[in-house]
Design a protein around this motif. Sequence first.
Motif, PDB file in Angstrom:
ATOM      1  N   GLY A  98       0.777  -1.235   0.000  1.00  0.00           N
ATOM      2  CA  GLY A  98       0.000   0.000   0.000  1.00  0.00           C
ATOM      3  C   GLY A  98       0.804   1.279   0.000  1.00  0.00           C
ATOM      4  O   GLY A  98       0.259   2.350  -0.292  1.00  0.00           O
ATOM      5  N   LEU A  99       2.082   1.211   0.303  1.00  0.00           N
ATOM      6  CA  LEU A  99       2.900   2.420   0.396  1.00  0.00           C
ATOM      7  C   LEU A  99       3.070   3.088  -0.965  1.00  0.00           C
ATOM      8  O   LEU A  99       2.979   4.307  -1.083  1.00  0.00           O
ATOM      9  CB  LEU A  99       4.261   2.074   1.009  1.00  0.00           C
ATOM     10  N   ALA A 100       3.282   2.290  -1.991  1.00  0.00           N
ATOM     11  CA  ALA A 100       3.486   2.853  -3.330  1.00  0.00           C
ATOM     12  C   ALA A 100       2.255   3.612  -3.807  1.00  0.00           C
ATOM     13  O   ALA A 100       2.360   4.686  -4.395  1.00  0.00           O
ATOM     14  CB  ALA A 100       3.844   1.749  -4.323  1.00  0.00           C
ATOM     15  N   GLY A 101       1.084   3.052  -3.540  1.00  0.00           N
ATOM     16  CA  GLY A 101      -0.142   3.713  -3.964  1.00  0.00           C
ATOM     17  C   GLY A 101      -0.334   5.050  -3.296  1.00  0.00           C
ATOM     18  O   GLY A 101      -0.747   6.030  -3.939  1.00  0.00           O
ATOM     19  N   ALA A 102      -0.014   5.120  -2.007  1.00  0.00           N
ATOM     20  CA  ALA A 102      -0.152   6.381  -1.277  1.00  0.00           C
ATOM     21  C   ALA A 102       0.791   7.435  -1.836  1.00  0.00           C
ATOM     22  O   ALA A 102       0.428   8.610  -1.971  1.00  0.00           O
ATOM     23  CB  ALA A 102       0.123   6.155   0.208  1.00  0.00           C
ATOM     24  N   VAL A 103       2.009   7.030  -2.174  1.00  0.00           N
ATOM     25  CA  VAL A 103       2.991   7.963  -2.724  1.00  0.00           C
ATOM     26  C   VAL A 103       2.550   8.459  -4.099  1.00  0.00           C
ATOM     27  O   VAL A 103       2.587   9.666  -4.393  1.00  0.00           O
ATOM     28  CB  VAL A 103       4.379   7.299  -2.803  1.00  0.00           C
ATOM     29  N   LEU A 104       2.119   7.559  -4.957  1.00  0.00           N
ATOM     30  CA  LEU A 104       1.689   7.953  -6.299  1.00  0.00           C
ATOM     31  C   LEU A 104       0.482   8.878  -6.258  1.00  0.00           C
ATOM     32  O   LEU A 104       0.402   9.851  -7.014  1.00  0.00           O
ATOM     33  CB  LEU A 104       1.365   6.713  -7.133  1.00  0.00           C
ATOM     34  N   ASP A 105      -0.457   8.578  -5.377  1.00  0.00           N
ATOM     35  CA  ASP A 105      -1.672   9.393  -5.295  1.00  0.00           C
ATOM     36  C   ASP A 105      -1.390  10.832  -4.866  1.00  0.00           C
ATOM     37  O   ASP A 105      -2.149  11.749  -5.203  1.00  0.00           O
ATOM     38  CB  ASP A 105      -2.667   8.755  -4.316  1.00  0.00           C
TER      39      ASP A 105
END
Length: 251
Positions: A98-105
């Motif tokens: 889930g960390l990558a998604g939060a960063v991209l968003d």
Amino acid sequence: MSESKLAGQFFDAAIGLLERVRDEESGNIAAAGAAIADTVVAGGRLFAFGAGHSSLAAQDVVYRAGGLALMNLMVVPGALGVDVMPATLGSALERVDGLAGAVLDSSPATAGDVLVVVSLSGRNALPVEMAMNARALGLKVIGVTSVAYATGTRSRHSSGGFLRDHCDIVLDSKISIGDAELDVDGIEAPFGPASTVVTSAIMQAMTAAAAEQLLERGVEPPMLRSGNVDGGHEWNGRVMTQYADRIFYRH
């Protein structure tokens, strides 16, 4: 002092890997350069991401003398490498879902942009999800990884997939599992990692391919100059002003 036999062996191993990549990945590197050139011409933005020591190659093409001014670093706090304490935290963050998604968003990346994801093993959750989520957002993803890991190790992502499975273009660094080119009697752990040398060379070759493509299309490649040569700062200031809306490391 006599020459070091092991030092020479490391150079030979690194040169051999560079020659393999040059000969075997030339088409993929050209394709990556074309994808970057397409994005530059279309008004898109460029991003590079890597975690741990893979971040070194990503950082090497951002705000770099002789590099494309439009390349921005996609930063995951705490995952860049040994800048956090304890250093093992960075390795742990690579496995967090889930960390990558939060960063991209929360990043400025959007459909039509390019993201270069660097991960030697390509097996951890962070780079896999970074590529998956970026493609879902409409970005073109270039993966720089060692394909050997995808056949010789197990994925740490819930999907069971590797970075190479979620990229539009894959550049194979040819690094063997374990990233150690030297193995000698008397030293129990193999040593002499060559991934940084080879991966950084791939990134610079890709940049050169992009510049070549832009030149062929009649577009001046937005390159930066060294600030340590006369006129370098003035040159860079003009380039950064011209492309201010596509450069995020100044804000």
